[in-house]
Design an enzyme around this catalytic site. Structure first.
Site, PDB file in Angstrom:
ATOM      1  N   CYS A   1       0.795  -1.232   0.000  1.00  0.00           N
ATOM      2  CA  CYS A   1       0.000   0.000   0.000  1.00  0.00           C
ATOM      3  C   CYS A   1       0.825   1.279   0.000  1.00  0.00           C
ATOM      4  O   CYS A   1       0.286   2.347  -0.292  1.00  0.00           O
ATOM      5  CB  CYS A   1      -0.943   0.015   1.197  1.00  0.00           C
TER       6      CYS A   1
ATOM      7  N   HIS B   1      -8.981   3.644  -2.061  1.00  0.00           N
ATOM      8  CA  HIS B   1      -7.548   3.378  -1.903  1.00  0.00           C
ATOM      9  C   HIS B   1      -7.051   2.575  -3.101  1.00  0.00           C
ATOM     10  O   HIS B   1      -7.063   1.347  -3.090  1.00  0.00           O
ATOM     11  CB  HIS B   1      -7.357   2.613  -0.590  1.00  0.00           C
TER      12      HIS B   1
ATOM     13  N   CYS C   1       0.018   2.526   6.340  1.00  0.00           N
ATOM     14  CA  CYS C   1       0.248   1.170   6.839  1.00  0.00           C
ATOM     15  C   CYS C   1       0.440   0.259   5.639  1.00  0.00           C
ATOM     16  O   CYS C   1       0.037   0.591   4.521  1.00  0.00           O
ATOM     17  CB  CYS C   1      -0.901   0.697   7.719  1.00  0.00           C
TER      18      CYS C   1
END
Length: 402
Positions: free
Chosen positions: A91, A358, A388
């Site tokens: 991510c 996202h 994260c």
């Protein structure tokens, strides 16, 4: 050592990552092309001066494979001498692309680079690239592997965030994103996505639900109880953290990040390289860092890496005007606020991934651009961006407005 500066940034709107999403018909390479082309055109960039294009992509397989950065640069008519590289730190890939490019500039090995990321989650499904971590028992057992939603529920249980707190955070994210769009705060950075006939497919984040309230979220069932029970991951969570008697399932589709398609690009360079093209820097990359964190909790990496990057920069949280913490799940940001006792009014002031989605490999560069725009809008000076990461990691970058 030369400084690395941000000269400009752009992003696509985020399209719902489903077959009926507005960007589903757009191949990954076309999403990346759109931001590379827009960045060039709006800055008057001579692409012959670009030393590299660095793009994050979390599932670089199929149409997104084979070094999508180089392919997108060619499609966007960058000079033949412009190379490209695809990177993957889950991510944080988009933010790490910025950091990798900045590091090259600060080391004096490059003068100018484009960094960012791309992910078409509707066309290349999440997890499509596979990997040993979830499926090889040797590493899965050792790392207490569990899906991220279980880890998010573990964080909420361990640190005391109930369903009400998580839902309230989600409602606020939606409200802030709606305000940001209504006030035109994203207008300077959005690149509309058009089809081959130049018809606009999407010019606004598609995942948002501005009417979200506590009552509508209360109607949603938690997403991860069956996975915890039938998949055995709840037992894994309790084995990793035996101080917890039982797992509270508080996360669902409404307080977790949305699955979306999108791309982002940031133009970085030395001050001299920018001046040679008549550009003025907008921000300086002050510091960046990566760290590993506990694999079971997994999503607490932003806390650990923030301590590391602030130490590297010689700063404290009091020196940071704005924070961007990727909203993978509500508990991630709630834990961050708790750990540093931060004023919520300084964190994700324009909403985040719960509201807007996202797009894995692109998000890091997107939120860096968002917070830079906000620094300029409000006249503030410093910001910290962090995400994260799967398998227990964290990435962070501190920028300072010029």
């Amino acid at each position: 050592m030369p400084d690395a500066y941000v000269f400009d940034h752009v992003r696509t709107p985020r399209g719902r990552g489903k077959p009926d999403g507005a960007l589903h018909e757009v191949p990954t390479i076309r999403l990346a092309e759109a931001v590379l082309r827009a960045l060039r055109d709006r800055t008057g960039l001579d692409t012959a001066a670009v030393d590299d294009v660095v793009l994050g992509c979390v599932d670089p397989v199929g149409e997104a494979g084979g070094d999508v950065a180089r392919a997108a640069a060619m499609l966007a008519d960058y000079g033949d001498g412009v190379p490209g590289i695809q990177i993957n730190r889950f991510c944080a890939s988009g933010l790490d692309a910025v950091n990798f490019a900045a590091a090259q500039i600060m080391a004096g090995q490059q003068d100018m680079a484009v960094a960012g990321g791309v992910e078409s989650m509707s066309r290349v499904g999440i997890g499509a690239s596979g990997g040993a971590w979830p499926v090889d028992p040797e590493i899965a057992i050792k790392s207490y592997f569990m899906p991220q939603g279980i880890s998010a529920d573990l964080i909420a249980t361990k640190y005391g965030f109930d369903r009400t707190a998580c839902d309230a955070y989600a409602v606020e994210s939606q409200a802030r994103a709606a305000t940001a769009w209504n006030e035109g705060r994203f207008a300077g950075s959005i690149v509309p996505v058009r089809d081959v006939n130049r018809i606009t497919l999407l010019d606004r984040d598609e995942h948002m639900r501005p009417g979200t309230d506590m009552q509508s979220l209360a109607a949603l069932k938690p997403s991860f109880p069956a996975m915890a029970e039938q998949g055995g991951f709840g037992a894994v969570a309790l084995q990793a953290h035996p101080e917890i008697e039982s797992l509270e399932h508080v996360h669902h589709a409404g307080n977790s990040s949305g699955i979306v398609d999108g791309a982002s690009a940031v133009l970085l360079g030395s001050r001299e390289a920018g001046a040679a093209q008549g550009m003025r820097p907008r921000a300086r990359i002050r510091a960046f860092a990566n760290t590993g964190s506990e694999p079971a909790l997994m999503l607490t990496g932003p806390v650990d890496v923030t301590k590391k990057v602030l130490g590297r920069a010689g700063m404290t949280t009091a020196d940071i005007d704005l924070f961007e913490v990727n909203e993978a799940f509500a508990a991630v940001v709630l834990r961050y606020l708790q750990a540093f006792d931060l004023d919520p009014a300084k964190v994700n002031v324009n909403g985040g991934a719960i509201a807007m989605g996202h797009p894995l490999g692109a998000t890091g560069a997107m939120i860096l651009g968002t917070v830079l725009d906000e620094l300029e809008r409000t006249g503030k000076a410093t910001a910290l961006v962090t995400l994260c990461i799967g398998a227990g990691m964290g990435t962070a970058t501190v920028i300072e407005r010029v």
